[in-house]
Design a protein around this motif. Structure first.
Motif, PDB file in Angstrom:
ATOM      1  N   SER A  31     -96.477 -14.154 -21.350  1.00 21.01           N
ATOM      2  CA  SER A  31     -97.422 -12.994 -22.100  1.00 21.01           C
ATOM      3  C   SER A  31     -96.590 -12.539 -23.052  1.00 21.01           C
ATOM      4  O   SER A  31     -95.509 -11.838 -23.136  1.00 21.01           O
ATOM      5  N   GLN A  32     -97.033 -12.947 -24.358  1.00 20.00           N
ATOM      6  CA  GLN A  32     -96.152 -12.803 -25.629  1.00 20.00           C
ATOM      7  C   GLN A  32     -97.173 -12.690 -26.877  1.00 20.00           C
ATOM      8  O   GLN A  32     -98.125 -13.358 -27.006  1.00 20.00           O
ATOM      9  N   PHE A  33     -96.971 -11.837 -27.711  1.00 21.66           N
ATOM     10  CA  PHE A  33     -97.345 -11.721 -29.092  1.00 21.66           C
ATOM     11  C   PHE A  33     -96.366 -12.103 -30.178  1.00 21.66           C
ATOM     12  O   PHE A  33     -95.333 -12.125 -29.979  1.00 21.66           O
ATOM     13  N   THR A  34     -96.947 -13.018 -30.848  1.00 31.30           N
ATOM     14  CA  THR A  34     -96.280 -13.658 -32.061  1.00 31.30           C
ATOM     15  C   THR A  34     -96.740 -13.600 -33.451  1.00 31.30           C
ATOM     16  O   THR A  34     -98.090 -13.633 -33.592  1.00 31.30           O
ATOM     17  N   ALA A  35     -96.065 -13.780 -34.372  1.00 33.23           N
ATOM     18  CA  ALA A  35     -96.374 -13.734 -36.035  1.00 33.23           C
ATOM     19  C   ALA A  35     -95.552 -14.628 -36.352  1.00 33.23           C
ATOM     20  O   ALA A  35     -94.504 -14.820 -36.444  1.00 33.23           O
ATOM     21  N   ASN A  36     -96.193 -15.693 -37.380  1.00 35.51           N
ATOM     22  CA  ASN A  36     -95.356 -16.659 -37.980  1.00 35.51           C
ATOM     23  C   ASN A  36     -95.731 -16.642 -39.596  1.00 35.51           C
ATOM     24  O   ASN A  36     -96.267 -17.427 -39.966  1.00 35.51           O
ATOM     25  N   PRO A  37     -95.467 -15.869 -40.166  1.00 34.60           N
ATOM     26  CA  PRO A  37     -95.475 -15.621 -41.586  1.00 34.60           C
ATOM     27  C   PRO A  37     -94.696 -16.642 -42.412  1.00 34.60           C
ATOM     28  O   PRO A  37     -93.323 -16.888 -41.848  1.00 34.60           O
ATOM     29  N   SER A  38     -95.189 -17.441 -43.683  1.00 37.64           N
ATOM     30  CA  SER A  38     -93.989 -18.112 -44.253  1.00 37.64           C
ATOM     31  C   SER A  38     -94.527 -17.912 -45.888  1.00 37.64           C
ATOM     32  O   SER A  38     -95.767 -17.530 -46.347  1.00 37.64           O
ATOM     33  N   LEU A  39     -93.678 -18.297 -46.590  1.00 34.74           N
ATOM     34  CA  LEU A  39     -93.672 -18.054 -48.057  1.00 34.74           C
ATOM     35  C   LEU A  39     -93.092 -19.256 -48.839  1.00 34.74           C
ATOM     36  O   LEU A  39     -91.964 -19.659 -48.590  1.00 34.74           O
ATOM     37  N   ASN A  40     -94.002 -19.868 -49.533  1.00 31.15           N
ATOM     38  CA  ASN A  40     -93.775 -21.437 -50.277  1.00 31.15           C
ATOM     39  C   ASN A  40     -93.885 -20.991 -51.665  1.00 31.15           C
ATOM     40  O   ASN A  40     -94.908 -20.468 -52.464  1.00 31.15           O
ATOM     41  N   ILE A  41     -92.481 -21.493 -52.519  1.00 35.89           N
ATOM     42  CA  ILE A  41     -92.672 -21.198 -54.001  1.00 35.89           C
ATOM     43  C   ILE A  41     -92.520 -22.775 -54.435  1.00 35.89           C
ATOM     44  O   ILE A  41     -91.606 -23.413 -54.031  1.00 35.89           O
ATOM     45  N   LYS A  42     -93.376 -23.140 -55.534  1.00 36.46           N
ATOM     46  CA  LYS A  42     -93.256 -24.508 -56.190  1.00 36.46           C
ATOM     47  C   LYS A  42     -93.204 -24.204 -57.725  1.00 36.46           C
ATOM     48  O   LYS A  42     -93.835 -23.311 -58.302  1.00 36.46           O
ATOM     49  N   TRP A  43     -92.231 -24.964 -58.291  1.00 38.21           N
ATOM     50  CA  TRP A  43     -92.243 -24.931 -59.794  1.00 38.21           C
ATOM     51  C   TRP A  43     -91.807 -26.216 -60.428  1.00 38.21           C
ATOM     52  O   TRP A  43     -90.902 -26.930 -60.200  1.00 38.21           O
ATOM     53  N   ASP A  44     -92.818 -26.939 -61.085  1.00 38.01           N
ATOM     54  CA  ASP A  44     -92.878 -28.084 -61.757  1.00 38.01           C
ATOM     55  C   ASP A  44     -91.827 -28.190 -63.043  1.00 38.01           C
ATOM     56  O   ASP A  44     -92.199 -27.443 -64.057  1.00 38.01           O
ATOM     57  N   LEU A  45     -90.706 -28.530 -62.750  1.00 36.64           N
ATOM     58  CA  LEU A  45     -89.742 -28.519 -64.045  1.00 36.64           C
ATOM     59  C   LEU A  45     -90.293 -29.689 -64.989  1.00 36.64           C
ATOM     60  O   LEU A  45     -90.189 -29.445 -66.194  1.00 36.64           O
ATOM     61  N   LEU A  92     -85.025 -29.985 -54.532  1.00 42.27           N
ATOM     62  CA  LEU A  92     -85.403 -30.755 -55.752  1.00 42.27           C
ATOM     63  C   LEU A  92     -86.053 -31.799 -55.331  1.00 42.27           C
ATOM     64  O   LEU A  92     -85.493 -32.709 -54.710  1.00 42.27           O
ATOM     65  N   ASN A  93     -87.437 -32.008 -55.875  1.00 48.27           N
ATOM     66  CA  ASN A  93     -88.265 -32.966 -55.179  1.00 48.27           C
ATOM     67  C   ASN A  93     -88.588 -34.016 -56.453  1.00 48.27           C
ATOM     68  O   ASN A  93     -88.750 -33.443 -57.811  1.00 48.27           O
ATOM     69  N   PHE A  94     -88.721 -35.152 -56.353  1.00 48.73           N
ATOM     70  CA  PHE A  94     -88.768 -36.273 -57.184  1.00 48.73           C
ATOM     71  C   PHE A  94     -90.166 -37.140 -56.787  1.00 48.73           C
ATOM     72  O   PHE A  94     -90.107 -37.470 -55.503  1.00 48.73           O
ATOM     73  N   ALA A  95     -91.119 -37.288 -57.572  1.00 50.62           N
ATOM     74  CA  ALA A  95     -92.171 -38.207 -57.312  1.00 50.62           C
ATOM     75  C   ALA A  95     -92.476 -39.232 -58.605  1.00 50.62           C
ATOM     76  O   ALA A  95     -92.509 -38.668 -59.926  1.00 50.62           O
ATOM     77  N   TRP A  96     -92.461 -40.524 -58.150  1.00 60.27           N
ATOM     78  CA  TRP A  96     -92.773 -41.281 -59.423  1.00 60.27           C
ATOM     79  C   TRP A  96     -93.848 -42.540 -59.216  1.00 60.27           C
ATOM     80  O   TRP A  96     -93.676 -43.461 -58.106  1.00 60.27           O
ATOM     81  N   SER A  97     -94.865 -42.324 -59.784  1.00 58.78           N
ATOM     82  CA  SER A  97     -95.741 -43.577 -59.514  1.00 58.78           C
ATOM     83  C   SER A  97     -95.325 -44.785 -60.449  1.00 58.78           C
ATOM     84  O   SER A  97     -95.699 -44.931 -61.381  1.00 58.78           O
ATOM     85  N   ILE A  98     -94.576 -45.698 -59.840  1.00 62.72           N
ATOM     86  CA  ILE A  98     -94.121 -46.843 -60.495  1.00 62.72           C
ATOM     87  C   ILE A  98     -95.172 -47.775 -61.073  1.00 62.72           C
ATOM     88  O   ILE A  98     -95.044 -48.423 -62.181  1.00 62.72           O
ATOM     89  N   PHE A  99     -95.832 -48.290 -60.115  1.00 62.65           N
ATOM     90  CA  PHE A  99     -96.829 -49.405 -60.500  1.00 62.65           C
ATOM     91  C   PHE A  99     -98.300 -49.329 -60.008  1.00 62.65           C
ATOM     92  O   PHE A  99     -98.416 -48.795 -58.808  1.00 62.65           O
ATOM     93  N   ASN A 159     -97.578 -42.274 -65.097  1.00 58.16           N
ATOM     94  CA  ASN A 159     -96.490 -43.411 -64.581  1.00 58.16           C
ATOM     95  C   ASN A 159     -95.053 -42.940 -64.984  1.00 58.16           C
ATOM     96  O   ASN A 159     -94.272 -43.683 -64.771  1.00 58.16           O
ATOM     97  N   ARG A 160     -94.963 -41.661 -65.370  1.00 58.32           N
ATOM     98  CA  ARG A 160     -93.585 -41.165 -65.529  1.00 58.32           C
ATOM     99  C   ARG A 160     -93.376 -40.183 -64.098  1.00 58.32           C
ATOM    100  O   ARG A 160     -94.157 -39.686 -63.537  1.00 58.32           O
ATOM    101  N   PRO A 161     -92.092 -40.022 -63.999  1.00 54.45           N
ATOM    102  CA  PRO A 161     -91.532 -39.076 -62.845  1.00 54.45           C
ATOM    103  C   PRO A 161     -92.050 -37.654 -62.987  1.00 54.45           C
ATOM    104  O   PRO A 161     -92.014 -37.001 -64.073  1.00 54.45           O
ATOM    105  N   ASN A 162     -92.376 -36.899 -61.963  1.00 47.71           N
ATOM    106  CA  ASN A 162     -92.581 -35.659 -61.925  1.00 47.71           C
ATOM    107  C   ASN A 162     -91.559 -35.000 -60.991  1.00 47.71           C
ATOM    108  O   ASN A 162     -91.312 -35.447 -59.842  1.00 47.71           O
TER     109      ASN A 162
END
Length: 475
Positions: free
Chosen positions: A111-125, A332-339, A293-296
């Motif tokens: 028998s439990q009450f719960t709350a699950n808040p989350s905060l997300n930040i994203k910045w494209d360098l 720090l995330n990296f995504a690259w569509s190579i081909f 086709n360049r990295p993000n």
């Protein structure tokens, strides 16, 4: 001697002929003029006020909204330079209740009450598409502004055309009234000579037919004048009735040479600038295909937490029990569509070829503008000559009418000659009205095409006033 004999007889049929004409005029007024008499909320429109009144045009207001739309879109694209912040909560709060039974262990309760808040930040360098998207949005905003200005100038020119046409139609009415008066006089003279026994019934019939034609022509000009008024009210969005200065005058003088007209027109034309912007957009779109086709590279930060009150999977529920935990993850995330099989490369080539085609459209429009400016300039010079020659023709025709009437009065000319001379005088006046109308249209067209201003003074190449008596400058 013969003229002295005729004059007493002219008085006898005067009343009859006048009554006949009054009946005709009265019938015509009831049928035509009464239709045009209703006037409500009169607005006075002057040539100088047209530019301000055009701003009320509904189509122009629509384009204002398109400019605002392009501005908001640009702000939206620029906002991509900044980080995004998202807040999410799964169950705010969430209540869980239940039991877990096992024969080999005690029964567990929840028998439990719960709350699950989350905060997300994203910045494209590094976002390869972002630069192209902002550049395209900026260019689209400039195009929207130019389209607004183009439409505004087109509407101003169209409003001025309708304004000149409205004033011209008023002068046409005055010309037809003048001709009608001449025909009325001719009919009176023909009847007087018939009653005096020195005229013919054929001349009276001929004069009556001419009077009827002139009356019909006058009615047509009145209707045309009213239609021109409605057309002018429509483009200026004027409610009620409309009035203007009735006089038809030259709106100014054009002191610029043809070469300057063409050079200024091509340099400042907004449609040409828009074609350059369209080429820029297509090149930016081409670059955006390569950018895919360049990295993000982007930074992300996720802060998640859990708060609870109550017990979970316990033999005895403690309702006052509480707890919390949080987790923060930064990366720090990296995504690259190579081909992609050459898809983006071919799309790039397609847009570049499309951009190259705009060069031919640009050159063609330059040729069209050069032709339009040249035609307007040469027609202006032609209409200057027409104004001068038509004024001379009017003076000569007036004298011809006077002399022909004198010859008719003494019996050495026919009524047909008088009517022909009347028609020539009316035609000469019409030529002058049309020449002034066309001259003013040419001035407005040159202002629209070249972005140069007309002048109140008529100057020669040395910027001195022209003193030639037969010049358009001295009318």
């Amino acid at each position: 001697m013969l003229r002295r004999v005729i004059n007493p007889f002219l008085l006898l049929p005067l009343t009859l002929s006048t009554n006949t004409f009054n009946v005709l005029s009265s019938e015509t007024k009831n049928y035509i003029d009464n239709v045009l008499e209703e006037k409500l909320n009169i607005t006075f429109v002057d040539y100088q006020e047209i530019e301000k009144l055009v701003l009320n045009n509904q189509e122009l207001k629509s384009l204002q909204n398109l400019v605002a739309s392009a501005s908001f879109n640009l702000s939206s694209q620029i906002a991509k330079r900044y980080p995004s912040l998202d807040f999410q909560a799964n169950g705010l709060p969430k209540y869980v209740a239940g039991k877990k039974y096992n024969s080999s262990s005690p029964t567990l309760k929840t028998s439990q009450f719960t709350a699950n808040p989350s905060l997300n930040i994203k910045w494209d360098l590094i976002a390869p598409l972002r630069g192209s998207e902002i550049k395209i949005a900026k260019t689209n905003y400039k195009i929207a502004e130019n389209n607004y200005e183009i439409k505004k100038k087109d509407l101003i020119q169209e409003a001025r055309i309708r304004y000149h046409k409205y004033k011209k139609s008023y002068q046409d009415i005055q010309n037809k009234k003048f001709t009608l008066n001449l025909s009325t006089t001719s009919l009176k003279n023909a009847k007087a000579k018939l009653d005096a026994g020195i005229g013919t019934k054929f001349e009276v019939l001929e004069a009556e037919a001419q009077l009827s034609r002139d009356q019909q022509s006058l009615n047509e000009k009145k209707i045309e004048h009213e239609i021109n008024k409605i057309s002018l009210k429509e483009i200026l969005n004027v409610k009620g009735d409309l009035e203007t200065n009735k006089e038809q005058n030259l709106i100014g003088f054009w002191n610029h040479k043809l070469k300057k007209n063409i050079d200024e027109g091509l340099d400042k034309n907004l449609s040409l600038k828009n074609l350059i912007f369209q080429t820029s957009i297509k090149k930016s779109q081409a670059e955006s295909f390569l950018a895919q086709n360049r990295p993000n590279i982007y930074i992300s930060n996720s802060l998640s937490s859990t708060f609870s009150k109550g017990d979970s999977l316990a033999t005895k529920i403690d309702s006052e029990k509480s707890g919390s935990n949080y987790t923060n993850t930064i990366s720090l995330n990296f995504a690259w569509s190579i081909f992609d099989g050459g898809q983006n490369k071919n799309s790039y080539k397609s847009k570049i070829a499309d951009a190259e085609s705009e060069k031919y459209v640009y050159e063609n429009l330059k040729n069209v503008l050069t032709t339009s400016i040249s035609k307007a300039y040469l027609n202006l010079k032609l209409n200057e000559e027409k104004i001068i020659s038509s004024l001379k023709e009017i003076e000569s025709s007036k004298e011809s009418v006077r002399l022909t009437r004198l010859r008719y009065d003494v019996g050495i000319s026919t009524l047909k000659d008088v009517l022909v001379r009347q028609s020539e005088l009316s035609t000469a006046k019409s030529k002058n009205i049309n020449a002034i109308y066309s001259y003013n249209l040419n001035i407005d067209e040159l202002e629209r095409l070249t972005f140069l201003d007309k002048s109140k003074n008529c100057l020669n190449s040395n910027n001195t006033k022209i003193k030639d008596a037969e010049s358009i400058c001295n009318l």
